[in-house]
Design an enzyme around this catalytic site. Structure first.
Site, PDB file in Angstrom:
ATOM      1  N   GLU A  19      -5.917   8.947 -12.081  1.00 26.93           N
ATOM      2  CA  GLU A  19      -5.771  10.403 -12.059  1.00 26.93           C
ATOM      3  C   GLU A  19      -5.457  10.975 -13.440  1.00 26.93           C
ATOM      4  O   GLU A  19      -5.938  12.060 -13.799  1.00 26.93           O
ATOM      5  CB  GLU A  19      -4.670  10.821 -11.073  1.00 26.93           C
ATOM      6  CG  GLU A  19      -5.077  10.724  -9.610  1.00 26.93           C
ATOM      7  CD  GLU A  19      -5.079   9.305  -9.076  1.00 26.93           C
ATOM      8  OE1 GLU A  19      -4.629   8.389  -9.800  1.00 26.93           O
ATOM      9  OE2 GLU A  19      -5.541   9.101  -7.942  1.00 26.93           O
ATOM     10  N   HIS A  29       0.443  11.769   2.211  1.00 25.94           N
ATOM     11  CA  HIS A  29      -0.892  12.341   2.439  1.00 25.94           C
ATOM     12  C   HIS A  29      -0.770  13.698   3.123  1.00 25.94           C
ATOM     13  O   HIS A  29      -1.676  14.125   3.818  1.00 25.94           O
ATOM     14  CB  HIS A  29      -1.744  11.419   3.316  1.00 25.94           C
ATOM     15  CG  HIS A  29      -2.178  10.154   2.648  1.00 25.94           C
ATOM     16  ND1 HIS A  29      -1.358   9.064   2.529  1.00 25.94           N
ATOM     17  CD2 HIS A  29      -3.341   9.792   2.062  1.00 25.94           C
ATOM     18  CE1 HIS A  29      -2.006   8.090   1.905  1.00 25.94           C
ATOM     19  NE2 HIS A  29      -3.212   8.501   1.608  1.00 25.94           N
TER      20      HIS A  29
HETATM   21  C1  LIG Z   1      -2.813   7.002  -7.313  1.00 23.49           C
HETATM   22  C2  LIG Z   1      -3.702   6.872  -6.144  1.00 23.49           C
HETATM   23  N1  LIG Z   1      -4.907   7.460  -6.158  1.00 23.49           N
HETATM   24  C3  LIG Z   1      -5.728   7.367  -5.093  1.00 23.49           C
HETATM   25  C4  LIG Z   1      -5.360   6.670  -3.989  1.00 23.49           C
HETATM   26  C5  LIG Z   1      -6.264   6.618  -2.766  1.00 23.49           C
HETATM   27  N2  LIG Z   1      -6.677   5.246  -2.503  1.00 23.49           N
HETATM   28  C6  LIG Z   1      -6.047   4.478  -1.605  1.00 23.49           C
HETATM   29  S1  LIG Z   1      -6.580   2.905  -1.613  1.00 23.49           S
HETATM   30  C7  LIG Z   1      -7.729   3.251  -2.808  1.00 23.49           C
HETATM   31  C8  LIG Z   1      -8.574   2.157  -3.335  1.00 23.49           C
HETATM   32  C9  LIG Z   1      -7.723   1.083  -3.883  1.00 23.49           C
HETATM   33  O1  LIG Z   1      -8.507   0.072  -4.408  1.00 23.49           O
HETATM   34  P1  LIG Z   1      -7.867  -1.302  -4.847  1.00 23.49           P
HETATM   35  O2  LIG Z   1      -6.728  -1.080  -5.747  1.00 23.49           O
HETATM   36  O3  LIG Z   1      -8.971  -2.155  -5.335  1.00 23.49           O
HETATM   37  O4  LIG Z   1      -7.276  -1.901  -3.506  1.00 23.49           O
HETATM   38  P2  LIG Z   1      -8.057  -2.191  -2.132  1.00 23.49           P
HETATM   39  O5  LIG Z   1      -7.845  -0.990  -1.270  1.00 23.49           O
HETATM   40  O6  LIG Z   1      -9.465  -2.458  -2.433  1.00 23.49           O
HETATM   41  O7  LIG Z   1      -7.361  -3.362  -1.568  1.00 23.49           O
HETATM   42  C10 LIG Z   1      -7.659   4.582  -3.183  1.00 23.49           C
HETATM   43  C11 LIG Z   1      -8.535   5.217  -4.171  1.00 23.49           C
HETATM   44  C12 LIG Z   1      -4.088   6.076  -4.012  1.00 23.49           C
HETATM   45  N3  LIG Z   1      -3.618   5.396  -2.952  1.00 23.49           N
HETATM   46  N4  LIG Z   1      -3.285   6.184  -5.085  1.00 23.49           N
END
Ligand SMILES: Cc1ncc(C[n+]2csc(CCOP(=O)(O)OP(=O)(O)O)c2C)c(N)n1
Lengths: 324, 346
Positions: free
Chosen positions: A60, A127
């Site tokens: 972000e 959220h």
């Molecule tokens: C700071 C932030 N931005 C956006 C999100 C929304 N979000 C939740 S999970 C996710 C993807 C996370 O990807 P990764 O770190 O690879 O973990 P995975 O879910 O694939 O296990 C996003 C964008 C968040 N939780 N936190």
């Protein structure tokens, strides 16, 4: 005119302006191939290409900081936060850089940050938040929050064209629930002009975003009891159309400020103070506030309902005020 | 970057080399079954409308989560994330409390205040995660800092990050602070190849997300996250190193996220062949085969599986009996009182 949801209206606004102005681009997480977590940008990468609908890393700070830079570079960036709550990770860039650049350096920063915000569906503490109060104390940012599809589209276009950083609060609970007539083509809804969502003579409810609908529901119920409520949809809180508030409160002499942010520190407190300060003579009763309790938004529906302002809370407040 | 050797040796020899016996491996297997069982039942509960909001699972990550947690000691603190149910199970969180959390009941670890896998229990050494990723990573660093200041010699923190979330400043700032102070912490990257719909190549430009370790003067190890023993071995070594004052390691567990980001996502963007390839490496099936080779009988396996089923039925009943939170408590408990500082973990 076409009937569409609040969500479709936002998409329409983005698309219309992107077709008209090549400088507009969107950047955010999962906005491209996936079309955004809420599908607001669905199909847009196909239409506009990968450099105008950009899938960003989970960053972000970089997204918002880069929007400031791209704006300086002559673009009209639109950032999407996946949820408004995650804008906390870009706080510094918004409040330190974007908001103060023009005041210090005289360079406008025409950027928009889209914030899917608000509670009411068990999103839990991370959220569900309505962040307007936190930002309202930061001069240089515009805070806009449409309540209807028509406003959502026109204000989206206005936000992109505005020469300042604009936080566009789009309420998730309105996305698919609220439908309405939306004019075709490009049009704008100016900032700082409130809308009378419902005319009435007895009590004024000042509201914005999803709370406009809560106020209207309460007003319909109260109509049956012979209480005639006026609902004012502020549309934007920075700039604030205080004249509209003054006009309505002068007519009704009684005001309730209804807001989804926490009661303490939420922007409704500021509006109440101004009503008390500037309209004291017109009042027949103290200003009342109905707002979210001073605690995080809990997940379990029974708890969340207790914390967020409900129609019944508004009805009760109006009754008390009209009996005053 | 070091890559741990996936030992093709005789199962018994391999266990011995890891300092484990067959019972330890069976426990890991059982924990993986419980983990998957919890999340499979979660899907059913969601379809039944009993889970408000959304629902997330860590299917495919059971081996990594259980492998890491099995290498921790009771005195350690852990900051797991959204795909790490196996960590909670291994540390002893009772499944009924997870179900209660899913359903927003008062018996869940957050008493209905938070949902899904935003779970934790400090008495088990687990710090509850927040949504903002990877916000818990610097928190883990702070726990390690506290051990260092207090001079606690055999205590280690574990902090997780996804491949996607490793793009955020919290990761880089947290890792750097731990690195310059050589703090007793192990960083785990759950590399499941996708961040929601975003593929790795749009998230980081190195070959592996853990390759950034080099930029912080640290070492990284990349392991097959579908093999709990390989994960265990790498994490155990990293822990030994960390508590010996030799600094943090980033252990990257490679898997594939075997379901959508959450229930609403059908993962249309993940190539079908990838699901097939990784389904063939299913961590549970893999561990089962390993144990059969190590001398577990089919009957024993059946007994373990039916035991897990029975456990989950009973635990789900218990969760369903857990009342909804009392609405009048919604606004209470925002601030702590001084006497609450006298808990064992402080
Ligand atoms: C700071 C932030 N931005 C956006 C999100 C929304 N979000 C939740 S999970 C996710 C993807 C996370 O990807 P990764 O770190 O690879 O973990 P995975 O879910 O694939 O296990 C996003 C964008 C968040 N939780 N936190």
């Amino acid at each position: 005119m076409a009937t569409m949801t609040y969500l479709q209206a936002i998409s329409e606004g983005l698309k219309e302006e992107m077709r008209r102005d090549e400088r507009v681009f969107i950047i955010g997480q999962d906005v491209g191939v996936y079309g955004g977590a809420f599908k607001v940008t669905d199909g847009m990468q196909k239409e506009f290409g990968e450099w105008r609908v950009i899938d960003a890393p989970l960053s972000e700070t970089a997204i918002v900081g880069a929007c400031t830079g791209a704006a300086l570079g002559g673009m009209r960036p639109v950032a999407e936060m996946q949820f408004a709550d995650f804008v906390s990770c870009a706080w510094d860039h918004l409040t330190t850089v974007s908001a103060k650049q023009y005041y210090r350096m005289g360079t406008p920063i025409p950027m928009t940050v889209r914030l899917p915000c608000g509670g009411g569906f068990s999103g839990g503490p991370f959220h569900s938040q309505m962040y307007d109060g936190y930002f309202a104390g930061c001069p240089g940012l515009k805070l806009v929050m449409p309540a209807t599809p028509e406003d959502a589209k026109g204000m989206m276009i206005e936000a992109i064209r505005d020469p300042n950083p604009v936080l566009f609060f789009e309420h998730k609970h309105l996305y698919r629930r609220i439908k309405g007539e939306v004019p075709e083509g490009v049009y704008t809804v100016p900032f700082g002009k409130a809308r009378v969502a419902r005319e009435g003579a007895d009590v004024t409810i000042v509201a914005w975003s999803a709370m406009v609908h809560v106020a209207t529901e309460a007003a319909e119920q109260l109509a049956g009891e012979g209480i005639d409520v006026e609902v004012l949809d502020m549309r934007t809180i920075a700039p604030l159309d205080f004249e509209a508030i003054a006009k309505s409160v002068t007519k009704t002499s009684k005001a309730i400020v209804l807001y989804e942010d926490t009661k303490t520190g939420g922007f409704g407190g500021e509006i109440s103070a101004r009503i008390a300060e500037e309209l004291f003579e017109t009042l027949d009763a103290p200003v009342r506030r109905v707002a979210t309790a001073d605690c995080p938004i809990p997940f379990s529906p029974v708890l969340e309902k207790e914390v967020l302002p409900q129609t019944a809370d508004v009805v009760e407040a109006v009754r008390a005020l009209s009996a005053y | 970057m070091a890559t741990a050797a996936s030992a093709e040796t005789d199962p018994r020899t391999r266990l011995r080399a890891l300092g484990l016996d067959r019972e330890d491996a069976v426990t890991m297997y059982r924990n993986m079954l419980v983990t998957r069982g919890i999340e499979e039942r979660g899907h059913i509960l969601f379809r039944q409308g009993k889970i408000p909001g959304s629902f997330y699972t860590g299917r495919g990550n059971e081996g990594a989560a259980v492998g890491v947690a099995s290498a921790t000691k009771p005195q350690d603190h852990l900051c797991p994330l959204q795909r790490d149910m196996g960590v909670h199970v291994t540390r002893g969180l009772e499944p009924w409390r997870v179900f209660a959390q899913y359903m927003g009941r008062s018996g869940g670890p957050t008493r209905g205040r938070d949902g899904n896998v935003h779970i934790g229990d400090i008495s088990l050494g687990i710090v509850g995660m927040v949504s903002h990723l990877p916000a818990m990573l610097p928190v883990g660093v702070g726990l390690a800092l506290s051990y260092r200041i207090k001079n606690e010699r055999d205590r280690c923190a574990f902090a997780w990050c996804g491949d996607g979330a490793s793009a955020r400043g919290d990761f880089h700032e947290g890792v750097n602070l731990a690195a310059v102070r050589k703090l007793p912490i192990v960083f785990i990257i759950d590399n499941n190849q996708w961040a929601y719909s975003t593929p790795s190549n749009l998230g980081y430009a190195t070959e592996h997300p853990s390759d950034r370790a080099k930029g912080y003067g640290l070492q990284n190890v990349v392991v097959d996250g579908t093999d709990p023993l390989e994960v265990y071995e790498a994490v155990k070594e990293a822990r030994d190193k960390a508590v010996a004052g030799e600094g943090p390691t980033i252990v990257e567990c490679v898997t594939l996220r075997m379901e959508g980001h959450a229930v609403h996502d059908d993962a249309f963007y993940v190539p079908k062949e990838d699901f097939e390839t990784w389904a063939a490496k299913d961590p549970i099936e893999r561990t089962r085969k390993f144990l059969l080779e190590a001398g577990m009988s089919e009957d024993e396996d059946e007994e373990i599986r039916s035991g897990v089923k029975r456990l989950l039925v009973e635990q789900l009943d218990k969760a369903e009996a857990s009342p909804l939170p009392d609405p009048s408590t919604a606004t209470t408990g925002v601030y702590a009182s001084p006497e609450e500082l006298d808990t064992p973990h402080h």
